[in-house]
Enzyme design. Structure first.
Site, PDB file in Angstrom:
ATOM      1  N   ASP A   7       0.866  -1.194   0.000  1.00 57.34           N
ATOM      2  CA  ASP A   7       0.000   0.000   0.000  1.00 57.34           C
ATOM      3  C   ASP A   7       0.896   1.235   0.000  1.00 57.34           C
ATOM      4  O   ASP A   7       2.077   1.152   0.368  1.00 57.34           O
ATOM      5  CB  ASP A   7      -0.918   0.013   1.239  1.00 57.34           C
ATOM      6  CG  ASP A   7      -1.881   1.207   1.226  1.00 57.34           C
ATOM      7  OD1 ASP A   7      -2.304   1.623   0.128  1.00 57.34           O
ATOM      8  OD2 ASP A   7      -2.210   1.728   2.306  1.00 57.34           O
ATOM      9  N   SER A   8       0.312   2.353  -0.381  1.00 62.34           N
ATOM     10  CA  SER A   8       1.063   3.613  -0.355  1.00 62.34           C
ATOM     11  C   SER A   8       1.441   3.976   1.081  1.00 62.34           C
ATOM     12  O   SER A   8       2.400   4.702   1.310  1.00 62.34           O
ATOM     13  CB  SER A   8       0.217   4.730  -0.957  1.00 62.34           C
ATOM     14  OG  SER A   8      -0.984   4.863  -0.216  1.00 62.34           O
ATOM     15  N   CYS A  71      -4.056  -1.280  -2.440  1.00 56.27           N
ATOM     16  CA  CYS A  71      -4.162   0.165  -2.641  1.00 56.27           C
ATOM     17  C   CYS A  71      -5.000   0.335  -3.901  1.00 56.27           C
ATOM     18  O   CYS A  71      -4.626  -0.165  -4.970  1.00 56.27           O
ATOM     19  CB  CYS A  71      -2.763   0.747  -2.837  1.00 56.27           C
ATOM     20  SG  CYS A  71      -2.748   2.479  -3.284  1.00 56.27           S
ATOM     21  N   GLU A 148      -3.487   8.242   8.303  1.00 52.87           N
ATOM     22  CA  GLU A 148      -2.061   8.020   8.593  1.00 52.87           C
ATOM     23  C   GLU A 148      -1.654   8.731   9.883  1.00 52.87           C
ATOM     24  O   GLU A 148      -0.762   8.283  10.590  1.00 52.87           O
ATOM     25  CB  GLU A 148      -1.188   8.536   7.435  1.00 52.87           C
ATOM     26  CG  GLU A 148      -1.353   7.776   6.140  1.00 52.87           C
ATOM     27  CD  GLU A 148      -0.577   6.460   6.077  1.00 52.87           C
ATOM     28  OE1 GLU A 148       0.540   6.394   6.576  1.00 52.87           O
ATOM     29  OE2 GLU A 148      -1.128   5.489   5.509  1.00 52.87           O
ATOM     30  N   CYS A 178     -10.961   2.955  -1.132  1.00 47.16           N
ATOM     31  CA  CYS A 178      -9.588   3.285  -0.734  1.00 47.16           C
ATOM     32  C   CYS A 178      -9.332   2.486   0.533  1.00 47.16           C
ATOM     33  O   CYS A 178     -10.178   2.457   1.434  1.00 47.16           O
ATOM     34  CB  CYS A 178      -9.471   4.783  -0.457  1.00 47.16           C
ATOM     35  SG  CYS A 178      -7.911   5.263   0.308  1.00 47.16           S
ATOM     36  N   HIS A 180      -7.641   3.010   2.994  1.00 44.34           N
ATOM     37  CA  HIS A 180      -7.573   3.773   4.247  1.00 44.34           C
ATOM     38  C   HIS A 180      -8.965   4.007   4.840  1.00 44.34           C
ATOM     39  O   HIS A 180      -9.077   4.248   6.039  1.00 44.34           O
ATOM     40  CB  HIS A 180      -6.918   5.131   4.008  1.00 44.34           C
ATOM     41  CG  HIS A 180      -5.419   5.085   3.875  1.00 44.34           C
ATOM     42  ND1 HIS A 180      -4.798   4.543   2.779  1.00 44.34           N
ATOM     43  CD2 HIS A 180      -4.436   5.507   4.706  1.00 44.34           C
ATOM     44  CE1 HIS A 180      -3.482   4.654   2.947  1.00 44.34           C
ATOM     45  NE2 HIS A 180      -3.239   5.236   4.106  1.00 44.34           N
TER      46      HIS A 180
HETATM   47  N1  DGL Z   1      -4.800   3.383   0.394  1.00 41.95           N
HETATM   48  C1  DGL Z   1      -4.677   3.790  -0.942  1.00 41.95           C
HETATM   49  C2  DGL Z   1      -5.888   3.522  -1.781  1.00 41.95           C
HETATM   50  O1  DGL Z   1      -6.539   2.538  -1.520  1.00 41.95           O
HETATM   51  C3  DGL Z   1      -3.968   5.033  -1.264  1.00 41.95           C
HETATM   52  C4  DGL Z   1      -4.324   6.304  -0.675  1.00 41.95           C
HETATM   53  C5  DGL Z   1      -3.313   7.338  -1.089  1.00 41.95           C
HETATM   54  O2  DGL Z   1      -2.122   7.060  -0.991  1.00 41.95           O
HETATM   55  O3  DGL Z   1      -3.727   8.430  -1.486  1.00 41.95           O
HETATM   56  O4  DGL Z   1      -6.174   4.212  -2.720  1.00 41.95           O
END
Ligand code: DGL
Length: 265
Positions: A7-8, A71, A148, A178, A180
């Protein structure tokens, strides 16, 4: 060989935790590119470059034979490219499993990063399965930095702002597009249900509840991939930068595994 989960940042740990709970026997390596998060506001080319560096690390240094891009931004913008580059490994995304679930509905909201929304990948994948579905998308850029930074309590005004556009659309399901966003699942569901125009039974589609089962099925259908996976029941977390919240998040979502700092270059 291990299962790599990328993931990012640290949001993907929620999906990783769910995968590990469903299949604890395998060896996992989680890589969060915490130095360069968020990806959601970056160009497609940059997302592809960053994703390639992480996937390469997982393939070459960590001996992963199966990698999950946990991600959506990377899944929507870089998955095909990664599958073309890394032909010796299996690279899977998290977007299609959620789209398959969403396609069971007719009116669907998708909340994602700016990059995922702009890629139109969710509407395209949902429509392949349900051409008559009506899909409404909205970007929620602030939720990634808030996740985060472990700012759970301060998200509600942002959540309200990002969900408001769905209020009059009679959506039956909302995709948390996403990895997150499941961190704020409860707040998102509560806010959405508080809008008088939205039904109380609205379905929240969250990848941590979908991806593990899909991956399990996938491995059952592909014994040639499954048999390459080692079964030492280990897990490690790699990050490209140490942030204040890393240990706390890793503790909460990955059972106390201490993150290790790595360099991708
Ligand atoms: N968690 C990631 C996603 O599902 C990336 C969020 C990001 O880095 O902007 O898109």
């Amino acid at each position: 060989m291990r299962i790599g989960i990328f993931d990012s940042g640290l949001g993907g740990l929620i999906v990783a935790r769910a995968i590990r709970r469903a299949m604890p026997q395998y060896d996992y390596v989680y890589l969060g590119d915490t130095k360069r998060v968020p990806y959601g506001s970056r160009s497609c080319k940059t997302v592809q470059e960053f994703t390639e560096e992480s996937v390469r690390y997982l393939c070459e240094k960590e001996k992963c034979s199966l990698i999950v891009l946990a991600c959506n931004t990377a899944s929507s913008q870089a998955l095909r490219k990664m599958q073309k580059i890394f032909t010796g490994q299996k690279i899977l995304g998290v977007l299609i499993p959620a789209a398959e679930e969403a396609a069971k509905f007719m009116r669907i909201g998708v909340l994602g990063t700016a990059g995922t929304v702009a890629s139109k990948s969710f509407p395209a994948e949902i429509k392949k399965l349900n051409p008559k579905a009506k899909i409404f998308q909205n970007a929620a850029p602030m939720l990634v930095p808030l996740a985060e930074a472990w700012e759970g309590n301060n998200t509600v005004p942002f959540i309200k702002k990002y969900l408001r556009p769905f209020a009059g659309k009679k959506i039956e399901a909302l995709v948390l597009g996403c990895t997150h966003y499941p961190i704020f699942k409860r707040e998102i569901a509560r806010t959405l249900r508080s809008f008088s125009e939205v039904g109380k039974n609205i379905k929240i589609i969250s990848q941590d509840e979908i991806v593990p089962e899909k991956l399990k099925n996938y491995l059952a259908r592909h014994p040639e991939i499954e048999k390459k996976l080692s079964q030492g029941a280990t897990a490690k977390i790699l990050v490209t930068d140490e942030t204040e919240t890393i240990d706390k998040l890793a503790q909460k979502w990955f059972g106390g595994v201490k993150p290790k700092l790595i360099s991708l270059s």
